[in-house]
Design an enzyme around this catalytic site. Structure first.
Site, PDB file in Angstrom:
ATOM      1  N   LYS B  80       0.864  -1.185   0.000  1.00 45.00           N
ATOM      2  CA  LYS B  80       0.000   0.000   0.000  1.00 45.00           C
ATOM      3  C   LYS B  80       0.896   1.228   0.000  1.00 45.00           C
ATOM      4  O   LYS B  80       1.936   1.248   0.690  1.00 45.00           O
ATOM      5  CB  LYS B  80      -0.886  -0.030   1.253  1.00 45.00           C
ATOM      6  CG  LYS B  80      -1.936   1.083   1.313  1.00 45.00           C
ATOM      7  CD  LYS B  80      -2.823   0.943   2.558  1.00 45.00           C
ATOM      8  CE  LYS B  80      -3.919   2.012   2.607  1.00 45.00           C
ATOM      9  NZ  LYS B  80      -4.791   1.873   3.792  1.00 45.00           N
ATOM     10  N   SER B 155      -9.782   1.987   3.034  1.00 46.32           N
ATOM     11  CA  SER B 155      -8.877   2.744   2.176  1.00 46.32           C
ATOM     12  C   SER B 155      -7.868   1.882   1.421  1.00 46.32           C
ATOM     13  O   SER B 155      -7.268   2.368   0.463  1.00 46.32           O
ATOM     14  CB  SER B 155      -8.118   3.758   3.028  1.00 46.32           C
ATOM     15  OG  SER B 155      -7.259   3.093   3.936  1.00 46.32           O
ATOM     16  N   SER B 179     -10.058  -0.456   7.152  1.00 45.76           N
ATOM     17  CA  SER B 179      -9.440  -0.250   5.841  1.00 45.76           C
ATOM     18  C   SER B 179      -8.723  -1.461   5.254  1.00 45.76           C
ATOM     19  O   SER B 179      -8.354  -1.446   4.090  1.00 45.76           O
ATOM     20  CB  SER B 179      -8.461   0.926   5.885  1.00 45.76           C
ATOM     21  OG  SER B 179      -9.167   2.138   5.827  1.00 45.76           O
TER      22      SER B 179
END
Lengths: 478, 488
Positions: B80, B155, B179
């Site tokens: 990420k 997210s 997330s």
């Protein structure tokens, strides 16, 4: 006087840790800009603070030294505001739960006697960086070397009533942090900074007047003058029908005045909240006891011990314990030469004068404690006269070696051989028949003159006590 | 073995590497090819690191040739873009950090690098991890591989979409209020948010420091366990990381779950839960019972307070965490600032998107003098109550099961205009962050061609238990083996 002055001090003592409070970057002063700032100090994305245990230890020793309760649990909070030299946009400080609670120190008053000044709290926090406005045309440079340097902010009660008391308190804190070895106390480099909260009120009033906060004070002398100026300014203002505005004022030593910096209306809302990146600092009894056990003897205790153990006056003991270095120096010499009174006289006399003359600290005195001990031993065993000892001391100061080496090289050994002194005395009596006659007639005053002549003839090497005795024997007892 | 490389588990890939069936370079090349072919339609990556990946793969091959390396050596993954990667841009999905290249690796990155993994690229994400749909990214929305008109969740939406589309066998994510778990649920993956403090936050760009935790998004509990094993454990760089031994997760994956006490919080099955999602989750729970687990209804009475509590705590911390992005030292700086205020105001106005600004404003407000007690302190008290609910529950049960998200993946733009509706999509995931508990999402039976997530929550440091339960369920079902159309 109609007006009473009320003063409280906020002192920022830079803790003498090797690395910063939340990063491993070094804290040394004077490096090229931004060479002592790591990713944590620069507040790069993703970095986290890790508390320096040494800073905690130092704060605990300070708490113990002022008789304060050391918090079993203290909490770091974020003080949020924007400024270019504050890289994270917040300062990590302690807010509601400081590490050191209420304590007190005793200060000596000018007119004799002592006064207790309360310390409200002391807390750990990080310093900000520096904005450099001079070096870049039309721009501001940022140096983050200082960012993250550990500070102990020491907040006093508004207990001081004169600039002199404020200075005495500041000196006392200065002495303490230096004794504890937690701050180098260098005010020029900003390692020890005093902000003064000053207000005035009519004598007898129990309500505090509106205060101003004085900043940018980097010596004890300026502290006294800044407060003095500010008190006069406030009194003038009120007496002329004005009112004091709560504000921060900057002291300008060049003009010896204070100037408005920002008023409280512009003050930030710092939005303090506990820093979620740091755990509370939890100390149990054993942790605190272990830290306290490492503490050196503190100045008050040392002064009392010196009075007792070395039979010194309170005044002398105070002078000799003013700094830990002086006290250690004195004590080493006193024990080494076996005569505390002699050691005290030399440390406060010739040594202090020489240091003062050359603008040196005792820590870098050319004559160290061992050197002075060697000199005083020769004085005590009669090798040197007082006069010769001063000469030898001067030579030692100039770097000519130890007392023994100088005595040897210059042939300064005091003459205590009775025969040799008698020979010189006979010469002096023969050369000064008038004075010899006067002494014989009972005029004791000429004794000094004759002794002086003998000393001169022996180039100072004759033992003065023996000279005296021999003169008396030859001229009075015969 | 006829299974294509991108359908193999981490264990199968590692075995293939050791057997010299294929090299790490070939494996990386295979995945880079899929990225080139499929990612343009998904936008799951913001940076692809083909060259670095091949170099890392060659290094891994050399290690393997020496008989060196561990279970992850030579295996590709995606990080990420919230994890700092030395020398590779770390944008955090924000214009603010569009040009930011970190001079250091996050601990998660460093540990996986040391294990010999090969980073293929950096995943798209909601800006600064603020969002539940991956629509707040400066780099544009990510599409769900199951239906490109739908969101992948957020997210960690880029990580989820990439793993679901088989662009990498595994990816890292972070979870502040769901997330990792919500995008795992919406994309049909297995993702775990560890206990707060289990995984170091060093180098993981902070959103809300007291809630953030990193963890893997994978295609199975077994794969997730392998990656978690590599990243979990104390890190002296993170004061909130916990210095406690990390159990061998693989060792207990096969343990039986007969007699396991599974709590079903009634508040997680009430109003707001899509009936079809409910049915799917109940089917998964029935499967747990079939495997010997006992289910018991429990109550987490303060569940309804989790979202409002979270939307005080998280913005408060973010308002402070994001203050460092001021245009002074790095990141976006506005053109020709006329003074300091102008520099701050325009740099931040231009550098941050709407959702980030909204949360900074909320956070600044709740910390302000006069509001702190009413909001921030109150939220901390509610956080205690929510933790207490769990403490009581875990005195009675071993794990808690329920839905991860109230719905399947929603359409792009569907909730973007209504923050509160968007926030409510995290209603089941937020409590675990507030309490600091480990929680995971794994696929239940899909509904209408869209994945559904079963959430499992455990007591502090019970990751091994969660992974074990998930693994046993996956041994008995094939929901986690479903492949999005076009990604076979």
């Amino acid at each position: 006087m109609e007006w009473e002055t009320v003063i409280g001090l906020e002192i920022h003592a830079q803790l003498a840790t090797r690395s910063k409070i939340f990063s491993g970057a070094p804290t040394a002063f004077g490096a090229a800009p931004n060479t002592q700032a790591c990713e944590i100090d620069l507040a790069l994305p993703g970095v986290l603070p890790v508390l320096n245990a040494e800073a905690v230890r130092m704060a605990v020793t300070f708490g113990a030294a002022i008789g304060a309760a050391v918090a079993r649990r203290s909490v770091f909070a974020r003080k949020n505001y924007f400024y270019p030299d504050l890289p994270k946009g917040y300062q990590i400080s302690q807010y509601e739960q400081p590490i050191v609670g209420r304590g007190q120190v005793e200060i000596a008053l000018d007119g004799g006697g002592t006064k207790t000044v309360g310390v409200t709290r002391a807390h750990l926090e990080e310093d900000a960086g520096k904005s450099l406005h001079e070096d870049f045309h039309g721009m501001t440079g940022i140096d983050l070397n200082r960012a993250g340097t550990p500070l102990l902010e020491i907040v006093s009660e508004p207990d001081m009533r004169s600039p002199a008391e404020a200075v005495a308190y500041a000196r006392k804190i200065h002495q303490l942090v230096r004794y504890l070895g937690i701050c180098d106390g260098n005010m020029q480099e900003g390692s020890f900074r005093c902000d003064a909260n000053v207000s005035v009120r009519r004598r007898g009033s129990d309500r505090l007047g509106t205060r101003t906060e004085l900043k940018n004070i980097n010596s004890f002398r300026f502290l006294e003058r800044a407060i003095q100026y500010e008190v006069e300014r406030q009194v003038d203002l009120i007496e002329n029908g004005g009112a004091v505005v709560q504000e921060t004022r900057l002291y300008d030593p060049a003009r010896d005045e204070t100037r408005s910096m920002r008023s409280k209306e512009e003050a930030n809302d710092y939005r303090y909240f506990p820093d979620p990146d740091l755990l509370p600092v939890v100390l149990d009894e054993d942790d605190i006891a272990a830290i306290v056990a490492t503490m050196p003897e503190l100045p008050d205790a040392k002064r009392e011990r010196f009075e007792r153990a070395y039979q010194l006056s309170a005044y002398d003991a105070g002078l000799l314990t003013a700094t830990r270095e002086t006290a250690d120096y004195f004590e080493a010499v006193a024990q080494g030469c076996g005569d505390a009174k002699l050691a005290a006289n030399w440390v406060m006399g010739d040594l202090a004068a020489a240091l003062n003359r050359d603008g040196r600290e005792i820590a870098d005195s050319p004559v160290d404690a061992m050197g002075l001990t060697g000199l005083l031993q020769r004085l005590r065993d009669g090798t040197l006269s007082g006069k010769l000892a001063k000469d030898v001391f001067a030579a030692m100061w100039a770097g000519e070696g130890s007392a023994d080496a100088i005595i040897e090289a210059r042939g300064l050994r005091q003459v205590s051989d009775v025969g040799a002194i008698e020979a010189i005395v006979d010469q002096v009596i023969a050369a000064n028949p008038d004075q010899a006659g006067q002494l014989r007639a009972g005029k004791d005053k000429v004794m000094g003159f004759l002794v002086g002549q003998v000393m001169k003839a022996s180039q100072g090497k004759a033992n003065p006590a023996q000279v005296n005795e021999i003169l008396r024997r030859k001229l009075l007892d015969s | 073995m006829s299974l294509p490389l991108h359908e193999r588990s981490l264990g199968q890939l590692a075995a293939g590497l050791r057997a010299r069936e294929f090299s790490s370079r070939e494996l990386a090349t295979h995945y880079l090819g899929r990225i080139a072919r499929l990612d343009p339609g998904l936008n799951s990556l913001v940076t692809t690191c083909a060259e670095d990946a091949l170099a890392a793969a060659d290094a891994a091959d050399a290690r393997l040739a020496r008989g060196d390396g561990g279970p992850l050596t030579g295996l590709p993954l995606i990080h990420k873009d919230i994890f700092c990667t030395q020398g590779v841009r770390t944008s955090c999905g924000s214009r603010m950090l569009d040009t930011f290249v970190a001079p250091y690796d996050a601990t998660v990155v460093a540990r996986l690098k040391a294990a010999g993994t090969v980073m293929l690229g950096k995943a798209n994400m909601d800006e600064f991890a603020m969002g539940s749909s991956n629509e707040t990214s400066w780099y544009g929305p990510v599409r769900n591989p199951w239906d490109p008109d739908r969101v992948p969740g957020g997210s960690s939406g880029g990580s989820a979409a990439a793993v679901a589309a088989r662009l990498a066998p595994v990816a890292t994510g972070t979870d502040t209020g769901g997330s990792i778990r919500q995008p795992a649920a919406l994309c049909g993956l297995t993702g775990i948010k560890p206990t707060y403090g289990r995984v170091s936050r060093w180098g993981m760009i902070a959103f809300a420091s007291s809630l953030d935790q990193g963890g893997p998004l994978a295609r199975s509990a077994q794969d997730a366990a392998l990656v978690l094993q590599a990243v979990a454990g104390y890190d002296p760089h993170d004061s909130t990381s916990v210095d406690a031994p990390v159990p061998e997760y693989a060792a207990t994956l096969d343990d039986g779950i007969a007699g396991l006490r599974v709590g079903l919080p009634k508040e997680y099955f009430g109003e707001g839960l899509d009936p079809k999602v409910r049915h799917s989750v109940e089917t998964a729970i029935a499967e747990l019972r079939r495997l010997g687990a006992q289910t018991v209804e429990i109550s987490l009475a303060n569940t309804a307070l989790a979202v409002p509590t979270y939307y005080v705590v998280a913005p408060a911390e973010c308002s402070s965490n994001l203050a460092r992005y001021d245009g002074v030292r790095y990141g976006h700086r506005c053109a020709d600032p006329k003074d300091l205020s102008d520099l701050y105001e325009r740099s931040r106005a231009e550098g941050f998107g709407a959702e980030v600004k909204r949360r900074i404003l909320i956070g600044t407000y709740v910390l302000s003098a006069g509001y702190y007690d009413a909001y921030y302190l109150k939220a901390q008290q509610l956080r205690q109550l929510i933790s207490e609910d769990f403490r009581r529950a875990f005195a009675e049960v071993d794990v808690i099961a329920g839905p991860t998200s109230p719905t399947t993946a929603f359409r792009l733009g569907e909730k973007a205009g209504d923050p509160v509706t968007m926030y409510l999509s995290d209603i089941y995931t937020i409590a675990a962050n507030l309490a600091g508990l480990p929680a995971m999402s794994l696929p239940a039976e899909p509904v209408g061609g869209l994945p559904v997530g079963l959430q499992l929550m455990g007591n502090y440091f019970a990751e091994a238990r969660l992974l074990n339960v998930a693994h046993r369920l996956q041994e008995a079902t094939d929901w986690h083996r479903r492949v999005p159309p076009g990604c076979e």
